[in-house]
Design an enzyme around this catalytic site. Structure first.
Site, PDB file in Angstrom:
ATOM      1  N   ASP A 195     118.504  66.381 102.976  1.00 50.88           N
ATOM      2  CA  ASP A 195     118.727  64.956 103.205  1.00 50.88           C
ATOM      3  C   ASP A 195     118.720  64.189 101.891  1.00 50.88           C
ATOM      4  O   ASP A 195     117.788  64.319 101.093  1.00 50.88           O
ATOM      5  CB  ASP A 195     117.611  64.442 104.126  1.00 50.88           C
ATOM      6  CG  ASP A 195     117.759  62.965 104.443  1.00 50.88           C
ATOM      7  OD1 ASP A 195     118.790  62.592 105.009  1.00 50.88           O
ATOM      8  OD2 ASP A 195     116.843  62.183 104.106  1.00 50.88           O
ATOM      9  N   GLU A 248     123.412  66.716 101.969  1.00 53.55           N
ATOM     10  CA  GLU A 248     123.977  65.424 102.365  1.00 53.55           C
ATOM     11  C   GLU A 248     124.238  64.595 101.117  1.00 53.55           C
ATOM     12  O   GLU A 248     123.324  64.269 100.365  1.00 53.55           O
ATOM     13  CB  GLU A 248     123.030  64.652 103.274  1.00 53.55           C
ATOM     14  CG  GLU A 248     123.692  63.389 103.791  1.00 53.55           C
ATOM     15  CD  GLU A 248     122.802  62.149 103.837  1.00 53.55           C
ATOM     16  OE1 GLU A 248     123.251  61.140 104.399  1.00 53.55           O
ATOM     17  OE2 GLU A 248     121.678  62.175 103.300  1.00 53.55           O
TER      18      GLU A 248
HETATM   19  C1  GLC Z   1     120.023  60.167 105.383  1.00 57.33           C
HETATM   20  C2  GLC Z   1     119.967  60.264 106.883  1.00 57.33           C
HETATM   21  C3  GLC Z   1     119.605  58.922 107.443  1.00 57.33           C
HETATM   22  C4  GLC Z   1     118.254  58.531 106.900  1.00 57.33           C
HETATM   23  C5  GLC Z   1     118.233  58.582 105.375  1.00 57.33           C
HETATM   24  C6  GLC Z   1     116.826  58.504 104.849  1.00 57.33           C
HETATM   25  O1  GLC Z   1     121.035  59.340 104.934  1.00 57.33           O
HETATM   26  O2  GLC Z   1     121.180  60.766 107.384  1.00 57.33           O
HETATM   27  O3  GLC Z   1     119.605  58.917 108.846  1.00 57.33           O
HETATM   28  O4  GLC Z   1     117.935  57.227 107.308  1.00 57.33           O
HETATM   29  O5  GLC Z   1     118.788  59.766 104.877  1.00 57.33           O
HETATM   30  O6  GLC Z   1     116.132  59.704 105.081  1.00 57.33           O
END
Ligand code: GLC
Ligand code: CA
Length: 552
Positions: free
Chosen positions: A198, A255
């Site tokens: 993440d 991500e």
């Molecule tokens: C990423 C996740 C999101 C979350 C953020 C903080 O972007 O996809 O849902 O709020 O990280 O962890």
């Protein structure tokens, strides 16, 4: 080749998939119950949004204990049962691992603020106040400043890119890198097959004394200082090396919301120990309305085929010799694809065409739960039904500009992420077979459901199932990708291996179109209408699409 080069990922938002103890919240037993369904649909990998112990400020992305399952979802026994059954069915499971921050309730942070000799102080990012206020003007993704006062020392601030209850970890500190690797190894030992990392592009920060020159807000969001900095790769490599030494085929799915194709290449170069693939969040060929009063996130948009072709050809070309692109129409952070792009989706052919155009390209499909039955997002009745920070900020902002509430509600229902986090629709009962109790996130839904779709050979769901079957053919898994130059309303591409070739032709218009076939002995694999074809010409009706194959 690794197993994940053939991954077809199903993203599950655990709180909204299936509730088995009727408390209104989905749980791990609910996932176990539907593993056969997932397998039958043709998925081979599941990504679960975070399931660790969390105060749920950000639905699990704020973790207070990384070594246990949140009790609202289940316990370690449920987890083992889930892994065991998934593996028995040949399904891989990857967990979402928030690595950029913890919860402020995490013992590391509790100790850091309450114990003056804490060895965990340096796990987080601190700065003294400057002239009595925040150390700099950087803005948080969730609104306001990235700085919040240490509750036990009003002269000192800690750094948070997201909610103030989610302090950022200090990745400069090798102990942090090691501690996060220990978490990953703990779960690998328990059988998980990889992680979604993440927000990893944010783990490095620039000089904290630098201010942003953007002036649109008091605390402007300025990626320059906290996204994709060169140190990200350095911090990741030690951590990733440890994971890969422990389990060489652990799949690392990063991500990288704001990544462009070249960034993606930079983070997925083989043997550099960052990620195996990355997923970004703006490959949808969107063109925005340009109302300067409305923040970009909430603006109406429509799909532009030209932009989409440009995007695909760029990603496919830049990543060709590097890694696999990820192919996705959305996730839990944006509204559902059928609500977002202003397409005539009351026609199932359009829904089916969207799936075919994207998923047969070179890359790993990532499909958000419910998309496979053509599910729309929740439609809330009142703006007061929204309580996420971004929605609240929008409401204040637009009310101050005299927008009427109906208009604000419409923007929220079309774009807000909470609309995409509704219960999976299993049947037509009151709460759609998700639970007997009112779901934690609930509003008006559409009427589609698994139970009905499964009975209808022409349903969106049956089309998705066939599509994932076709995706497993060699040419669509590992063939090269080439965009064909066509009528501007047609999107066509070739996928080629030494033995055979696949051809996808999409008519992105409400008019019939003809298409001149490239050389080959084409046979029809899958289409969303009855197609007409001779050895030279293919005729597609409005919104028609088809996938063909031939020997090379
Ligand atoms: C990423 C996740 C999101 C979350 C953020 C903080 O972007 O996809 O849902 O709020 O990280 O962890
Ligand atoms: Ca439950």
């Amino acid at each position: 080749m690794s197993w994940y080069d053939k991954a077809i990922i199903y993203q599950i938002y655990p709180k909204s998939f299936q509730d088995t103890n009727n408390d209104g919240i989905g749980d791990l037993q609910g996932i176990i119950k539907h593993l056969d369904y997932i397998k039958d649909m043709g998925f081979n990998t599941i990504w679960l949004n975070p399931i660790f112990v969390s105060p749920q400020v950000d639905n699990g992305y704020d973790v207070s204990n990384y070594f246990a399952i949140d009790p609202i979802l289940g316990d370690t026994n449920d987890f083992s049962e889930m892994i065991e059954k998934a593996h028995r069915l040949g399904l891989h499971i990857i967990l979402d691992l928030p690595i950029n921050h913890t919860s402020d309730q995490h013992p590391w942070f509790r100790d850091a603020i309450s114990n003056s000799n804490s060895i965990f102080k340096d796990y987080y990012i601190w700065h003294d106040q400057v002239d009595g206020h925040e150390p700099n003007n950087w803005g948080s993704f969730f609104g306001g400043s990235v700085w919040e006062k240490n509750p036990n020392d009003s002269k000192e601030y800690y750094f948070h890119l997201f909610d103030k209850r989610m302090p950022d970890l200090n990745w400069k500190n090798p102990e942090v890198q090691k501690s996060v690797a220990d978490i990953a190894k703990f779960w690998l030992e328990k059988g998980v097959d990889g992680f979604r990392l993440d927000a990893f592009i944010h783990i490095a920060k620039a000089n904290l004394e630098q201010n942003s020159l953007l002036t649109d807000q008091k605390f402007p969001i300025d990626d320059t200082f906290y996204a994709k900095l060169p140190a990200v790769k350095d911090y990741m490599s030690g951590f990733v090396k440890e994971i890969k030494a422990f389990k060489p085929d652990a799949f690392l799915f990063g991500e990288a919301a704001s990544a462009k194709a070249r960034d993606a290449a930079e983070y997925t170069r083989p043997n550099e120990n960052v990620c195996d693939v990355v997923v970004n969040s703006d490959n949808f060929g969107e063109e925005y309305e340009t109302d300067p009063d409305i923040p970009k996130f909430f603006q109406s948009r429509k799909l532009s085929l030209d932009t989409l072709k440009q995007t695909y050809v760029t990603w496919e070309s830049v990543l060709e010799k590097v890694s696999l692109p990820t192919l996705t129409w959305g996730n839990h952070d944006i509204s559902r694809v059928l609500d977002r792009l202003n397409l005539p989706v009351e026609n199932d052919k359009v829904t089916e065409l969207l799936a075919m155009m994207l998923f047969l390209q070179r890359g790993i499909p990532v499909i958000y739960y419910g998309e496979e039955i053509g599910m729309h997002g929740l439609k809330y009745k009142n703006i007061s039904d929204f309580d996420d920070q971004r929605a609240l900020d929008l409401i204040n902002n637009l009310r101050s500009k005299s927008f009427d509430d109906q208009k604000i509600l419409q923007l929220l229902n079309n774009q807000d992420e909470m609309t995409a986090r509704g219960p999976m629709q299993w049947d037509t009962s009151q709460y759609r077979g998700f639970s007997k109790k009112r779901p934690w996130n609930w509003a008006q839904t559409d009427t589609t459901s698994v139970n009905q779709e499964i009975k209808d050979p022409n349903s969106v769901m049956m089309f998705y199932r066939e599509l994932l079957r076709v995706k497993k053919h060699e040419c669509f898994t590992s063939g090269t990708y080439r965009l064909l130059i066509t009528d501007p309303k047609i999107y066509a591409y070739l996928r080629r291996t030494d033995h055979n070739q696949g051809l996808v032709v999409i008519n992105f218009s409400d008019q019939s179109k003809t298409f001149e076939l490239p050389k080959g002995d084409w046979s029809d694999n899958l289409s969303n209408e009855k197609i007409q074809m001779n050895d030279k010409i293919l005729k597609l009706g409005p919104w028609g699409c088809c996938a063909l194959e031939s020997k090379s």
